[in-house]
Design a protein around this motif. Structure first.
Motif, PDB file in Angstrom:
ATOM      1  N   LYS A  23     -24.175 -12.600  66.129  1.00 63.11           N
ATOM      2  CA  LYS A  23     -25.297 -13.421  66.679  1.00 63.11           C
ATOM      3  C   LYS A  23     -25.453 -14.672  66.230  1.00 63.11           C
ATOM      4  CE  LYS A  23     -27.934  -9.322  68.725  1.00 63.11           C
ATOM      5  NZ  LYS A  23     -29.160  -8.582  68.704  1.00 63.11           N
ATOM      6  N   SER A  24     -25.723 -14.726  64.918  1.00 63.89           N
ATOM      7  CA  SER A  24     -25.844 -15.854  64.079  1.00 63.89           C
ATOM      8  C   SER A  24     -24.987 -17.111  64.063  1.00 63.89           C
ATOM      9  CB  SER A  24     -26.359 -15.657  62.662  1.00 63.89           C
ATOM     10  OG  SER A  24     -25.344 -15.113  61.885  1.00 63.89           O
ATOM     11  N   ASN A  25     -23.624 -16.634  64.502  1.00 65.73           N
ATOM     12  CA  ASN A  25     -22.542 -17.650  64.535  1.00 65.73           C
ATOM     13  C   ASN A  25     -22.145 -17.614  66.129  1.00 65.73           C
ATOM     14  OD1 ASN A  25     -21.488 -18.471  61.774  1.00 65.73           O
ATOM     15  ND2 ASN A  25     -21.893 -16.349  61.505  1.00 65.73           N
ATOM     16  N   ASP A  26     -22.855 -17.219  67.018  1.00 66.85           N
ATOM     17  CA  ASP A  26     -22.702 -17.695  68.466  1.00 66.85           C
ATOM     18  C   ASP A  26     -21.247 -16.807  68.720  1.00 66.85           C
ATOM     19  OD1 ASP A  26     -25.175 -18.654  68.524  1.00 66.85           O
ATOM     20  OD2 ASP A  26     -24.300 -20.689  68.057  1.00 66.85           O
ATOM     21  N   LEU A  27     -21.114 -15.822  68.380  1.00 67.52           N
ATOM     22  CA  LEU A  27     -19.600 -14.988  68.749  1.00 67.52           C
ATOM     23  C   LEU A  27     -19.817 -14.165  69.772  1.00 67.52           C
ATOM     24  CD1 LEU A  27     -18.534 -14.757  64.984  1.00 67.52           C
ATOM     25  CD2 LEU A  27     -17.798 -16.310  66.613  1.00 67.52           C
ATOM     26  N   LEU A  28     -20.962 -14.003  70.351  1.00 62.94           N
ATOM     27  CA  LEU A  28     -20.944 -12.961  71.426  1.00 62.94           C
ATOM     28  C   LEU A  28     -21.226 -13.340  72.773  1.00 62.94           C
ATOM     29  CD1 LEU A  28     -23.309 -10.421  69.354  1.00 62.94           C
ATOM     30  CD2 LEU A  28     -20.778 -10.239  69.669  1.00 62.94           C
ATOM     31  N   SER A  29     -20.642 -12.721  73.848  1.00 64.21           N
ATOM     32  CA  SER A  29     -20.945 -13.162  75.189  1.00 64.21           C
ATOM     33  C   SER A  29     -22.511 -12.824  75.449  1.00 64.21           C
ATOM     34  CB  SER A  29     -20.087 -12.444  76.117  1.00 64.21           C
ATOM     35  OG  SER A  29     -18.855 -12.732  75.794  1.00 64.21           O
ATOM     36  N   ASN A  30     -23.130 -11.751  74.804  1.00 61.88           N
ATOM     37  CA  ASN A  30     -24.338 -11.205  75.256  1.00 61.88           C
ATOM     38  C   ASN A  30     -24.916 -11.052  74.294  1.00 61.88           C
ATOM     39  OD1 ASN A  30     -26.813 -10.228  75.957  1.00 61.88           O
ATOM     40  ND2 ASN A  30     -25.903  -8.253  76.424  1.00 61.88           N
ATOM     41  N   PRO A  31     -25.850 -12.240  73.693  1.00 63.25           N
ATOM     42  CA  PRO A  31     -26.347 -12.339  72.255  1.00 63.25           C
ATOM     43  C   PRO A  31     -27.478 -11.335  72.173  1.00 63.25           C
ATOM     44  CG  PRO A  31     -26.896 -14.075  73.344  1.00 63.25           C
ATOM     45  CD  PRO A  31     -25.882 -13.560  74.272  1.00 63.25           C
ATOM     46  N   ASP A  32     -27.991 -10.796  73.335  1.00 62.13           N
ATOM     47  CA  ASP A  32     -29.246  -9.481  73.315  1.00 62.13           C
ATOM     48  C   ASP A  32     -28.632  -8.455  73.249  1.00 62.13           C
ATOM     49  OD1 ASP A  32     -30.956 -11.886  73.922  1.00 62.13           O
ATOM     50  OD2 ASP A  32     -30.469 -11.749  75.991  1.00 62.13           O
ATOM     51  N   ILE A  33     -27.213  -8.008  72.926  1.00 62.68           N
ATOM     52  CA  ILE A  33     -27.114  -6.577  72.638  1.00 62.68           C
ATOM     53  C   ILE A  33     -27.700  -6.184  71.390  1.00 62.68           C
ATOM     54  CG2 ILE A  33     -25.206  -6.782  74.153  1.00 62.68           C
ATOM     55  CD1 ILE A  33     -23.492  -6.638  71.453  1.00 62.68           C
ATOM     56  N   THR A  34     -27.959  -4.848  71.397  1.00 57.28           N
ATOM     57  CA  THR A  34     -28.559  -4.087  70.136  1.00 57.28           C
ATOM     58  C   THR A  34     -27.508  -3.059  69.772  1.00 57.28           C
ATOM     59  OG1 THR A  34     -29.603  -2.433  71.686  1.00 57.28           O
ATOM     60  CG2 THR A  34     -30.638  -4.513  71.151  1.00 57.28           C
TER      61      THR A  34
END
Length: 237
Positions: free
Chosen positions: A210-221
């Motif tokens: 998340k902190s490195n902007d590596l996710l398509s959906n940064p809101d996943i838990t």
């Protein structure tokens, strides 16, 4: 089965699966390897260190630095997929990548492992994923599959001979050298159940991505990533 970063990235991209277990974890698979002149944390300061940014190796490298009392600011990070060439040529003084890639250099005494997961209490997880649609429709079958995987893991953990047989079979199937498997997986912590360390590392990796902007959906838990009820059905939790 896949690495934890790949699994999380796929879940974020809505590929329709979750992590339902693991095949093994290992603290030695992705070490920080440095040239023979660097023997401690002080010697690592200012060094160029090669790693593929955004990967498991990158996350693990950051944990190694922290365990050594350093941070990413104390080194010069070099983003590359060709860690071995850069280290062998002297363009960098260290690299974080698959241990098997550095075997010949380690054997020759040119480089050595400065840190791995045994130092930072982190590990590389081989995640076992299940397609959500199938698992929800056939929960009993899913639990039975996990039991079969555990039986194989138990057999591998019984002896080095069993592991060698498994590595030989894998080498034939994948066309990799058998030594690659023995270097990467020999002595690993086999088993389908996720340990407390595994769960902690997964949470840390999720935040790292998340902190490195590596996710398509940064809101996943973590709830989006993990489904542990099939392990419970199989009697492992």
């Amino acid at each position: 089965m896949t690495t934890y970063t790949t699994a999380i990235a796929g879940i974020s991209a809505d590929y329709g699966y979750k992590i339902i277990g693991r095949n093994c974890d290992t603290e030695t698979m992705y070490p920080l390897v440095v040239n023979k002149d660097i023997t401690d944390a002080e010697g690592l300061k200012g060094a160029k260190v090669a790693v593929s940014v955004g990967t498991s190796a990158h996350y693990l490298l950051l944990t190694y630095l922290h365990s050594l009392g350093l941070s990413e600011d104390d080194i010069e990070l070099v983003n590359t997929n060709d860690t071995v060439t850069l280290l062998a040529s002297g363009e960098v003084q260290g690299a974080a990548d698959q241990l098997a890639k550095f075997s010949s250099m380690i054997d020759a005494g040119d480089v050595h492992v400065l840190a791995d997961g045994a130092v930072s209490e982190t590990c590389q997880i081989s995640a076992f994923v299940g397609r959500t649609e199938f698992c929800e429709k056939y929960p009993e079958i899913t639990a039975k599959v996990l039991k079969v995987v555990q039986r194989v893991d138990d057999w591998m953990a019984e002896s080095e001979d069993n592991q060698k047989k498994a590595f030989t079979t894998l080498a034939e199937i994948t066309q990799r050298e058998e030594t690659w498997f023995s270097t990467m997986y020999s002595g690993s912590n086999f088993g389908i159940n996720l340990t407390e360390q595994d769960l902690r590392v997964l949470g840390e990796v999720l935040e790292f991505m998340k902190s490195n902007d590596l996710l398509s959906n940064p809101d996943i838990t973590m709830d989006d990533i993990l489904e542990l009820k099939y392990l419970e059905m199989a009697g492992y939790r």
